[in-house]
Design an enzyme around this catalytic site. Structure first.
Site, PDB file in Angstrom:
ATOM      1  CE  LYS A   1     -30.800 -28.978  -2.409  1.00 44.79           C
ATOM      2  NZ  LYS A   1     -30.062 -29.994  -1.624  1.00 44.79           N
TER       3      LYS A   1
ATOM      4  CB  SER B   1     -30.088 -33.149  -3.863  1.00 46.50           C
ATOM      5  OG  SER B   1     -29.851 -32.492  -2.637  1.00 46.50           O
TER       6      SER B   1
ATOM      7  CB  SER C   1     -27.227 -33.002  -1.079  1.00 46.03           C
ATOM      8  OG  SER C   1     -27.904 -34.166  -1.478  1.00 46.03           O
TER       9      SER C   1
END
Lengths: 94, 486, 477
Positions: B78, B153, B177
């Site tokens: 990420k 996210s 997330s």
């Protein structure tokens, strides 16, 4: 009921610009968000300690020994503006 | 070989028996990224040169006799984890050119295990969002339906996994997330107990809630990746001291006698029938394996969302003050003066949702509102934690939905932030309490994956991974792939 | 009608640790710009603070020294504001729960003792520095100082005159150096004083206060307060009102002026720093610090009087700083503790004068305690006179030689042989028959003249006591 957010004030606190024609729309969204918080007031929290951290741990202490080296040349490669090892910003007026 | 259809554990076996080298496996995924990522935009930055160099080094280590399940295994990070000398954007224009000067502890640990970085994947800017639509680098699409959101996210991580563009990925979970995009994309992801995984080098959104974790096809893969990610880090004051539990050994334990709590508040109004049905089907399967079901109550559930949207923006507004255009990151052109530099750099660098949360955070901390909002939310936070403590007197794990509905359409909720926030109601309480929770695929609804979550007591990740693994041993939702990417 | 001055001081003492409060970068002063700013000090994305144990120990030491409560639990909070020398956009400080609560400092002004109560002392990080020399419209930011630990010591508004404020500041300055927690260097900013000043009619409630910043010497502290008090009285007597504000002291103009830029309705939005956990100080931690506590100034003063037989004044001067006291005790110890008064005179007299003259601190003295003791030993055993000793000391100041070596090479050894002295005395008397006649005729004052001539003839080396005695005897013959 929550107060209406002073958009200019919170923008200033956050060092953000909100132009005059955006104020109404931004304010509407912020007020809708803050409106969600009203239900907190209805919850009885008498005698409940505020909880800042999920775990009941205490601060760990580091020995007072220098282990960091001089890295200024390396880290200043990613800086917007430097001179003579200094970060340059528009003149600071005191 | 269809390496992208294999689990990480299966791929590890291929590497171990030398059916494939790390360089070959890496090239395979790099090729797939080239071929497919245009459709979903899951990567912000691809790092083929770094990947191949790391893969070659891993092959050399293996040739020298080293073994290790993660040695030579490709993964996607990420783009919230700092990667030294590699652009780390946090999906923000603010950091569009930010070559991080150091590795996050998580990156450092996975590098040391011999893992190979394929690239940095998309997310909501500064992890603020539930759809990956709040990215300065374009939306990521859901591989199961290209006009649906992948969740967020960590939407880039989940989408890359679902499309077979990485075998495993890192994610972070502040209010759901990891779990919500895992559910939306039909993959598995675990948010560990707060303090299990170091936050050092993980760009902060809301420090008391943020926690990094693994995302993969299976719970077993997550267990192996988490073993390498978790651990004490002296650079993070909030990182738990001592050894982490063994996440792998107990995977095959039976769930017989396990008490599964079903919180009545998670099955009420707002939950879509198909998600409810999928969740109950998981309960039924585990019951079939010998677990017992108990109804529990988490009475303050509805207060979690407002408490979270006070606390997280408050911390975020302060965490994001460092983006001032002085030492790194975006600086506006030709600033008139200092104030102009701050305001224009930040206004140009941050997207709308980030700005909103900065302003909300500044508001709830400001004089006259601190007690009513921030302090009140912290008290409510304790009540929410206490709800879980009480519930775990009656059960071992809690089962519930991840999100009220499957993935929605791109653009469907962007106009109304509060509607978006409401979709976080089942994931947020876990972050407020700091508990671990795993999301796993539980079926499909109209072609879109549906996920459920298992919530455990503090540091009970081995139990969660065990239960999820046992469920996945008996089902095959987790190994499905969208046809376009199979 | 008279006015009463009300003063409270906020002192920022930089703690003398090796590393910063939340990072392991060096705190050494004077390094090239940004060479001591690590990733944490720079506020890079993703970095986190970890608290320095040395900082905590020093806060405990201070708390114990002023008789304060060392908080079992204290909490770090963020103070949010934007400034280029504040890399994170917030300062980590302590707000609601500081590490030290209460405590007292006893000052003495015009021979009267007064107890000043402390409100609190809390830990925080220092900011970097903005350098304003012109980079074509830009300022340069040096973050070496960013993250240096500070103990902010806040007094109650209990001082009633500039003299009391200065006495308090000096006492605190002396104390933190004694404790080894601050180097006290005011020029380098290690010890910074802000003064909250207001005026009121005696017995009236507190007036509106102004906070004066940028006072970097005790002299300027006194002048700044004096100026500010006059200014406030003028404002009120002219029918105006004092505004609560921050004012800068301008030493060149000897005035305070408003810092309008700081006044823009600051709302610091303090909240507990989520990257740090509560600081818990256990009784065991306090015990460890207590065991290592240095002797404090007041106790040392009392001991100097009883142990070395010094008077109040000498004991005060010699305990003025820990360095002076340590030097003095080293000299006394090296001379076998024989005559502590002579050692005191030398340390306070010749040594102090030379140090002042050459603008040196005692730790920089060219004559260390061992060599000083060597000199005093020769005075005590009558090898040289006190007067000759001053010449020897001068020679020591500019060389590495011991007192013995200088006495030997310059032939300064004192003449103590009574026969030799008597011979010289007689020679002088014979040289001045007229003066002898006058002396015998009753001009006693001429005795001094003869002493002087004898000393001149012996180049000062004759033992003065013996010269007096023998001269008296010879003149009486």
């Amino acid at each position: 009921m929550s107060d209406q957010i002073d958009v200019h004030k919170v923008a200033r606190l956050g060092a953000l610009a909100v132009s005059d024609d955006e104020v109404a729309a931004v304010g509407q969204k912020l007020n809708a968000i803050v409106g969600l918080f009203d239900q907190l007031a209805a919850i009885n929290t008498d005698g409940v300690e505020p909880m800042a951290h999920p775990l009941d741990q205490v601060q760990r202490l580091r020995e007072d020994v220098v282990t960091e080296a001089d890295i200024h040349e390396y880290v200043q490669q990613i800086a917007p503006k430097v001179e003579a090892g200094l970060y340059l910003v528009p003149k600071v007026i005191e | 070989m269809n390496f992208h259809q294999m689990t990480m554990v299966q791929l590890a076996e291929q590497l171990r028996n030398k059916s494939v080298s790390s360089v070959e496996l890496t090239q395979y995924f790099l090729d797939r990224m080239t071929q497919f990522d245009g459709q979903i935009n899951s990567y912000i930055t691809q790092t083929p040169e770094l990947a191949l160099a790391q893969a070659a080094a891993a092959d050399a280590r293996r040739a020298a006799g080293e073994d290790g399940l993660l040695l030579g295994m490709p993964l996607a990070h990420k783009d919230i984890f700092c990667t030294k000398d590699v652009i780390t954007t946090c999906a923000s224009k603010m950091l569009a050119n930010f070559k991080a000067p150091y590795n996050a502890t998580v990156v450092e640990k996975l590098n040391a295990a011999g893992m190979v970085t394929l690239g940095k994947v998309n997310m909501d800017e500064f992890a603020m969002g539930s759809t990956t639509e709040n990215s300065a680098f374009g939306v990521t699409r859901n591989p199961w339906s290209l006009d649906a959101v992948p969740g967020g996210s960590s939407g880039g991580s989940a989408a890359a996994l679902a499309a077979g563009l990485a075998p495993v990925a890192t994610g972070t979970d502040t209010g759901g997330s990891i779990r919500q995009p895992a559910a939306f994309c039909g993959v598995t992801g675990i948010k560990p107990t707060y303090g299990s995984v170091s936050r050092y080098g993980m760009i902060a959104y809301a420090s008391s809630l943020d926690q990094g974790g693994p995302m993969a096809k299976t719970a077993e893969d997550c267990a192996h990746l988490l073993s390498a990610m978790a651990g004490f880090d002296e650079r993070d004051s909030t990182c738990a001291e001592g050894e982490r539990p063994d996440y792998v050994t107990g995977l095959n334990d039976s769930v017989k006698g396990l008490r599964i709590g079903l919180p009545k508040e998670y099955f009420g109004e707002g939950l879509s029938p198909e998600v409810k049905a999928a969740t109950m089907a998981v309960a039924t399967e585990l019951e079939k394996q010998g677990a017992t079901l108990v109804e529990v109550s988490l009475p303050n559930t509805s207060a979690a969302m407002p408490a979270y949207y006070v606390i997280a923006p408050a911390e975020a507004s302060s965490n994001l003050s460092r983006y001032d255009g002085v030492r790194f990151g975006h600086r506006c052109d030709n600033p008139k003066d200092l104030k102009d530099m701050y305001i224009r750099s930040r206004s140009e660098g941050f997207g709308a949702e980030v700005k909103r949360r900065i302003m909300v955070g500044a508001y709830v901390l400001s004089a006259g509102y601190y007690d009513a909002y921030y302090l009140k939310a912290q008290r409510v936070r304790r009540l929410i934690k206490q709800d879980f403590v009480d519930a775990f007197d009656q059960c071992d794990v809690i089962l519930g939905p991840v999100a009220p509905t499957p993935a929605w359409k791109l653009g469907e909720k962007t106009a109304d932030p509060t509607a978006m926030y409401l979709a976080d109601i089942y994931t947020i309480p876990v972050n407020l309490a700091g508990l671990p929770a795993i999301a796993l695929p539980a079926g499909f609804s109209a072609g879109l994956p549906v996920g459920v979550q298992l919530i455990g007591n503090y540091f009970s990740e081995p139990k969660l991974l065990n239960v999820a693994h046992q469920y996945q041993q008996a089902t095959n939702h987790h190994i499905q792939m969208p046809a376009a990417f199979a | 009608m008279t006015w009463e001055t009300v003063i409270g001081l906020e002192v920022h003492a930089q703690l003398a640790t090796n590393t910063k409060i939340f990072s392991a970068a060096s705190t050494a002063f004077g390094a090239m710009p940004n060479t001591q700013a690590c990733l944490v000090d720079l506020g890079m994305p993703g970095v986190l603070p970890v608290l320095n144990k040395g900082v905590v120990d020093m806060a405990i030491r201070f708390g114990l020294a002023v008789g304060a409560t060392v908080a079992e639990k204290s909490v770090f909070a963020r103070k949010n504001y934007f400034y280029p020398d504040l890399p994170k956009g917030y300062q980590i400080s302590q707000f609601e729960l500081p590490v030290v609560l209460g405590g007292q400092i006893t000052i003495e002004v015009d021979g009267k003792e007064k107890v000043i109560n402390l409100t609190r002392a809390h830990l925080e990080e220092d900011a970097g520095k903005s350098l304003h020399e012109d980079f074509e419209g830009y300022s340069g930011i040096d973050l070496n100082r960013a993250g240096t630990p500070l103990l902010e010591i806040v007094s109650e508004p209990e001082m009633r005159s500039p003299a009391e404020a200065v006495a308090y500041a000096k006492k605190l300055h002396e104390l933190v150096q004694y404790l080894g927690i601050c180097d006290g260097n005011m020029q380098e900013g290690s010890f910074r004083v802000d003064a909250n000043v207001s005026v009121r009619r005696p017995g009236a409630p507190f007036g509106t206060r102004a906070e004066i910043k940028n006072v970097n010497s005790f002299k300027f502290l006194e002048r700044a307060i004096m100026f500010e008090v006059e200014r406030q009285i003028d404002v009120i007597e002219a029918g105006g009102q004092v505004v609560q504000e921050t004012r800068l002291y301008d030493a060149a103009k000897d005035e305070t002026r408003s810092m309008r830029s700081k006044e823009e309705a600051m709302d610091y939005r303090y909240f507990p720093c989520p990257d740090l956990l509560p600081l818990i100080i256990t009784p065991a931690m306090i015990e460890v610090v207590k065991a290592e506590m240095p002797e404090l100034p007041d106790a040392k003063r009392a001991r100097f009087m009883s142990q070395y037989g010094l008077n109040d004044y000498d004991a005060m001067v010699l305990t003025n700083s820990r360095e002076i006291a340590d030097y003095y005790e080293a000299v006394v110890a090296a001379t076998g503790g024989k005559d502590a008064k002579i050692a005191a005179n030398w340390v306070m007299g010749e040594l102090n004068a030379r140090l002042n003259n050459d603008n040196l601190s005692i730790s920089e003295s060219p004559v260390d305690a061992q060599r000083m003791a060597g000199l005093i030993a020769r005075i005590l055993d009558n090898t040289i006179s006190g007067k000759i000793a001053k010449d020897v000391f001068d020679a020591m100041w500019t060389s590495q030689d011991s007192a013995d070596a200088i006495i030997e090479s310059k032939g300064l050894k004192q003449i103590t042989d009574p026969v030799a002295i008597a011979a010289m005395v007689r020679g002088v008397i014979d040289q001045f028959p007229e003066q002898l006649a006058e002396y015998k005729g009753g001009r006693d004052k001429l005795f001094g003249f003869f002493v002087g001539e004898v000393m001149k003839a012996t180049k000062g080396k004759a033992n003065p006591g013996q010269v007096n005695q023998i001269l008296k005897d010879e003149l009486a013959k």
